[in-house]
Design an enzyme around this catalytic site. Structure first.
Site, PDB file in Angstrom:
ATOM      1  N   LYS A 221      40.378  32.518  35.343  1.00  0.00           N
ATOM      2  CA  LYS A 221      41.063  33.000  34.145  1.00  0.00           C
ATOM      3  C   LYS A 221      41.655  34.384  34.411  1.00  0.00           C
ATOM      4  O   LYS A 221      42.814  34.641  34.134  1.00  0.00           O
ATOM      5  CB  LYS A 221      40.057  33.033  32.984  1.00  0.00           C
ATOM      6  CG  LYS A 221      40.648  33.548  31.693  1.00  0.00           C
ATOM      7  CD  LYS A 221      39.641  33.415  30.557  1.00  0.00           C
ATOM      8  CE  LYS A 221      40.178  34.167  29.328  1.00  0.00           C
ATOM      9  NZ  LYS A 221      39.280  34.097  28.184  1.00  0.00           N
TER      10      LYS A 221
ATOM     11  N   GLU B 253      33.988  36.636  43.627  1.00  0.00           N
ATOM     12  CA  GLU B 253      33.637  35.441  44.400  1.00  0.00           C
ATOM     13  C   GLU B 253      34.878  34.581  44.643  1.00  0.00           C
ATOM     14  O   GLU B 253      35.137  34.121  45.763  1.00  0.00           O
ATOM     15  CB  GLU B 253      32.603  34.599  43.649  1.00  0.00           C
ATOM     16  CG  GLU B 253      31.235  35.238  43.516  1.00  0.00           C
ATOM     17  CD  GLU B 253      31.095  36.065  42.245  1.00  0.00           C
ATOM     18  OE1 GLU B 253      32.123  36.543  41.712  1.00  0.00           O
ATOM     19  OE2 GLU B 253      29.950  36.245  41.803  1.00  0.00           O
TER      20      GLU B 253
ATOM     21  N   GLY C  68      36.020  31.217  29.242  1.00  0.00           N
ATOM     22  CA  GLY C  68      35.759  30.546  30.523  1.00  0.00           C
ATOM     23  C   GLY C  68      34.875  29.321  30.368  1.00  0.00           C
ATOM     24  O   GLY C  68      35.160  28.245  30.897  1.00  0.00           O
ATOM     25  N   ARG C  69      33.796  29.455  29.611  1.00  0.00           N
ATOM     26  CA  ARG C  69      32.844  28.336  29.486  1.00  0.00           C
ATOM     27  C   ARG C  69      33.320  27.276  28.502  1.00  0.00           C
ATOM     28  O   ARG C  69      32.624  26.295  28.267  1.00  0.00           O
ATOM     29  CB  ARG C  69      31.463  28.870  29.116  1.00  0.00           C
ATOM     30  CG  ARG C  69      31.437  29.768  27.889  1.00  0.00           C
ATOM     31  CD  ARG C  69      30.110  30.516  27.782  1.00  0.00           C
ATOM     32  NE  ARG C  69      30.087  31.489  26.691  1.00  0.00           N
ATOM     33  CZ  ARG C  69      30.516  32.736  26.783  1.00  0.00           C
ATOM     34  NH1 ARG C  69      31.036  33.173  27.899  1.00  0.00           N
ATOM     35  NH2 ARG C  69      30.426  33.574  25.749  1.00  0.00           N
TER      36      ARG C  69
ATOM     37  N   GLU D 180      25.253  31.700  28.181  1.00  0.00           N
ATOM     38  CA  GLU D 180      26.209  32.809  28.189  1.00  0.00           C
ATOM     39  C   GLU D 180      26.720  33.021  26.753  1.00  0.00           C
ATOM     40  O   GLU D 180      27.077  34.124  26.376  1.00  0.00           O
ATOM     41  CB  GLU D 180      27.369  32.519  29.157  1.00  0.00           C
ATOM     42  CG  GLU D 180      28.028  33.789  29.690  1.00  0.00           C
ATOM     43  CD  GLU D 180      29.054  33.546  30.791  1.00  0.00           C
ATOM     44  OE1 GLU D 180      30.060  32.864  30.552  1.00  0.00           O
ATOM     45  OE2 GLU D 180      28.852  34.057  31.914  1.00  0.00           O
TER      46      GLU D 180
ATOM     47  N   HIS E 226       9.163  12.310  37.680  1.00  0.00           N
ATOM     48  CA  HIS E 226       8.257  12.414  38.826  1.00  0.00           C
ATOM     49  C   HIS E 226       8.147  13.842  39.323  1.00  0.00           C
ATOM     50  O   HIS E 226       7.711  14.071  40.447  1.00  0.00           O
ATOM     51  CB  HIS E 226       8.723  11.466  39.933  1.00  0.00           C
ATOM     52  CG  HIS E 226       8.716  10.043  39.466  1.00  0.00           C
ATOM     53  ND1 HIS E 226       7.600   9.236  39.539  1.00  0.00           N
ATOM     54  CD2 HIS E 226       9.667   9.298  38.843  1.00  0.00           C
ATOM     55  CE1 HIS E 226       7.879   8.057  39.009  1.00  0.00           C
ATOM     56  NE2 HIS E 226       9.127   8.074  38.581  1.00  0.00           N
TER      57      HIS E 226
ATOM     58  N   LYS F 128      27.778  43.354  38.115  1.00  0.00           N
ATOM     59  CA  LYS F 128      29.031  43.353  38.895  1.00  0.00           C
ATOM     60  C   LYS F 128      29.367  44.765  39.354  1.00  0.00           C
ATOM     61  O   LYS F 128      29.751  44.986  40.508  1.00  0.00           O
ATOM     62  CB  LYS F 128      30.195  42.851  38.025  1.00  0.00           C
ATOM     63  CG  LYS F 128      30.233  41.370  37.756  1.00  0.00           C
ATOM     64  CD  LYS F 128      31.544  41.022  37.047  1.00  0.00           C
ATOM     65  CE  LYS F 128      31.521  39.635  36.444  1.00  0.00           C
ATOM     66  NZ  LYS F 128      32.661  39.329  35.602  1.00  0.00           N
TER      67      LYS F 128
HETATM   68  O1  F6P Z   1      30.358  35.556  34.898  1.00  0.00           O
HETATM   69  C1  F6P Z   1      31.223  35.936  33.907  1.00  0.00           C
HETATM   70  C2  F6P Z   1      32.482  35.132  33.859  1.00  0.00           C
HETATM   71  O2  F6P Z   1      33.420  35.933  33.233  1.00  0.00           O
HETATM   72  C3  F6P Z   1      32.340  33.810  33.115  1.00  0.00           C
HETATM   73  O3  F6P Z   1      32.325  33.961  31.745  1.00  0.00           O
HETATM   74  C4  F6P Z   1      33.520  33.087  33.629  1.00  0.00           C
HETATM   75  O4  F6P Z   1      33.473  31.709  33.340  1.00  0.00           O
HETATM   76  C5  F6P Z   1      33.414  33.405  35.098  1.00  0.00           C
HETATM   77  O5  F6P Z   1      32.984  34.751  35.138  1.00  0.00           O
HETATM   78  C6  F6P Z   1      34.657  33.224  35.904  1.00  0.00           C
HETATM   79  O6  F6P Z   1      35.699  34.003  35.432  1.00  0.00           O
HETATM   80  P1  F6P Z   1      37.191  33.774  35.914  1.00  0.00           P
HETATM   81  O7  F6P Z   1      37.623  32.425  35.471  1.00  0.00           O
HETATM   82  O8  F6P Z   1      37.986  34.864  35.278  1.00  0.00           O
HETATM   83  O9  F6P Z   1      37.228  33.878  37.423  1.00  0.00           O
END
Ligand code: F6P
Length: 547
Positions: free
Chosen positions: A213, A219, A275-276, A361, A392, A512
């Site tokens: 987003k 990452e 995002g979620r 979240e 199990h 972060k």
């Molecule tokens: O970990 C926080 C967060 O902002 C989530 O809410 C989101 O889904 C994720 O990081 C990834 O964010 P982006 O889509 O901006 O890379």
């Protein structure tokens, strides 16, 4: 409606809350055996259904009075007005001053939802059409890679909401997927994730979907850069190859362009999609490529059907409201810490992981919308595994441990892979587990089986462990949409009563910021001045010495 309305009473001072507290004194220890004995029709009465999703909530520690009071609490908390505010496009994500409109992502073309003076629906459908035409070109082999070969591998790079929805939906709907395409999902900054995802892939047949987003997530950008290097080195280093092997899914056109992806190859969405809550936006591009645009539209229609139900059904018959109220009942009155989600459907193996971000979240918050400490426990821990595997491993604790763990069982009448007696066995286990949890086995029953007295306590099942059973006909794209929207709106129901912001996630920020600072200290070529606490400082020094 002003969510900061100071005239609204704190949760623990609302009349229905107080009534629930005293009601809990009379029902809190009552056994499900007695509840069923007193009301033989309970198993039919405490059920609700919408568009083929059936909920049996009779094995919960509730009476009609409990439900009446929980519904009253929802009313007193302004749930109805809050639902309308969300669907209308009000900026209910107060701390980020944003509308919350995942419901617009699955609204039909005929709807009109205005945000900041603009109807957002035409834009939603324009992106869906662009996704469909791209997905069709990949699926048919018309889209060619840099060397002229069709794409055979699709790798989604993203994390959190830009990964968990896509990977869950891909696994859930694999039955409907185009099997000559391979799908991989890279999320972790641990290089192993990327290395293992691409080790058997050929760059000239591989398309990367960079899903973020913000297009700033550490990452994702690190993995995207490694993917570009891997791709270019396999394709002779020609920068123009990026256009054929990378597309972006983002709200940030500027950063997409500076990464080197042509914004023609970008699929947009909007800041009013959290995002979620984004798996049905362009973030679902991998899903659409896998299952095709028609199936993707069915997925959206399932979401939409549950949206309509949530918005219009009376609370007593409203599946997301009932699920949300039951979660709150156990969390706040029984002090339950967790909820187990147990899908008896192998394709839903990533559904619990998906729900973890959605629920935790969203509702892991300690202050109300007005910034005051909450007066009750908020979001419980969600977890789970598909049945029958979990039986199990951890079910022992649910049956005989000392904690109360409400369970959601999810099952289907039909298997997508009918095979001998497998499906009847699977479903027999759903019904058996819920029955065993609720009714248990008394000492008398254990003795009557001839069990020696010393062993009796070990073999007793107290029972009185609550569960919901969700049943649908089969796991179709539409049913998946219904299930996800069911939990989305259950989360909303809980958050509305706790009066928290379900749509921000400030809790992820501090880690972060510290990681960025520590990264510089780990990578510094000369010994850096380190001024953390004594534990963190020694750990950094130890890592530097041994890396
Ligand atoms: O970990 C926080 C967060 O902002 C989530 O809410 C989101 O889904 C994720 O990081 C990834 O964010 P982006 O889509 O901006 O890379």
């Amino acid at each position: 409606m002003d969510p900061k309305d100071s005239t609204r009473l704190p949760l623990n001072q609302r009349p229905a809350w107080k009534a629930l507290q005293s009601h809990f004194q009379s029902i809190g220890t009552k056994h499900l055996r007695d509840l069923f004995a007193e009301d033989p029709a309970r198993g039919q009465r405490f059920t609700a259904e919408t568009d083929g999703i059936f909920l049996d909530y009779s094995k919960n520690r509730v009476t009609s009075e409990t439900l009446r009071l929980l519904v009253a609490l929802a009313e007193e908390s302004g749930l109805r007005a809050k639902i309308e505010a969300m669907f209308r496009g009000d900026k209910i994500n107060l701390t980020e001053n944003r509308a919350v409109l995942h419901v617009a992502l699955r609204a039909p073309k005929s709807e009109r939802i205005v945000v900041d003076g603009e109807d957002v629906i035409p834009g939603v459908h324009a992106v869906l059409d662009k996704m469909a035409s791209f997905a069709n070109r990949i699926r048919s082999g018309e889209w060619k890679g840099h060397t002229g070969k069709p794409i055979r591998n699709v790798v989604n790079i993203g994390i959190g909401g830009s990964d968990l929805g896509p990977v869950m939906a891909y696994e859930a709907l694999k039955h409907y997927s185009q099997r000559n395409l391979t799908f991989r999902f890279v999320s972790n900054v641990d290089g192993t994730d990327f290395a293992e995802a691409v080790r058997d892939l050929s760059p000239d047949e591989t398309l990367f979907l960079v899903a973020s987003k913000t297009f700033t997530t550490q990452e994702t950008m690190t993995n995207a850069n490694s993917a570009r290097a891997w791709s270019l080195s396999g394709l002779g280093g020609d920068q123009s190859a990026v256009a054929k092997h990378f597309v972006a899914i983002s709200t940030n056109a500027k950063l997409v362009a500076s990464f080197g992806i042509d914004t023609e190859n970008m699929f947009g969405f909007w800041d009013w999609v959290g995002g979620r809550y984004s798996m049905d936006s362009a973030i679902g591009l991998s899903t659409m490529i896998a299952i095709g645009p028609e199936n993707f539209r069915d997925l959206l229609s399932g979401f939409h059907a549950m949206d309509v139900h949530f918005r219009t059904a009376p609370f007593e018959k409203n599946l997301p409201v009932l699920l949300g109220l039951l979660t709150l009942w156990y969390t706040d009155f029984f002090d339950a810490q967790t909820i187990a989600v147990l899908p008896y459907e192998q394709y839903l193996k990533r559904f619990p992981a998906y729900l973890q971000q959605l629920t935790m979240e969203s509702n892991g918050k300690h202050v109300t919308l007005a910034g005051k400490p909450v007066t009750a426990q908020t979001g419980p821990v969600f977890w789970g595994e598909p049945g029958t595997n979990g039986q199990h491993s951890f079910y022992q604790l649910i049956h005989q441990g000392t904690r109360l763990i409400p369970c959601d069982f999810i099952g289907f009448s039909k298997s997508l892979n009918p095979l001998g007696r497998h499906h009847d066995m699977l479903m027999a286990n759903v019904f058996a587990q819920a029955e065993a949890l609720a009714f248990g086995k008394s000492a008398e029953q254990v003795r009557a089986e001839g069990t020696p007295e010393w062993l009796v306590p070990h073999r007793v099942f107290e029972g009185n462990r609550p569960s919901n059973i969700l049943l649908a006909d089969a796991l179709t794209p539409a049913v998946l949409g219904q299930l996800v929207a069911l939990y989305e709106h259950s989360v909303f129901t809980q958050g509305a009563i706790w009066n928290i912001d379900c749509f921000d996630q400030w809790g992820v920020e501090l880690g972060k910021v510290l990681a960025t600072k520590i990264l510089a200290e780990l990578e510094s070529p000369t010994e850096p001045a380190i001024s953390h606490d004594s534990s963190t400082t020694s750990l950094i020094r130890r890592y530097r010495a041994s890396k």
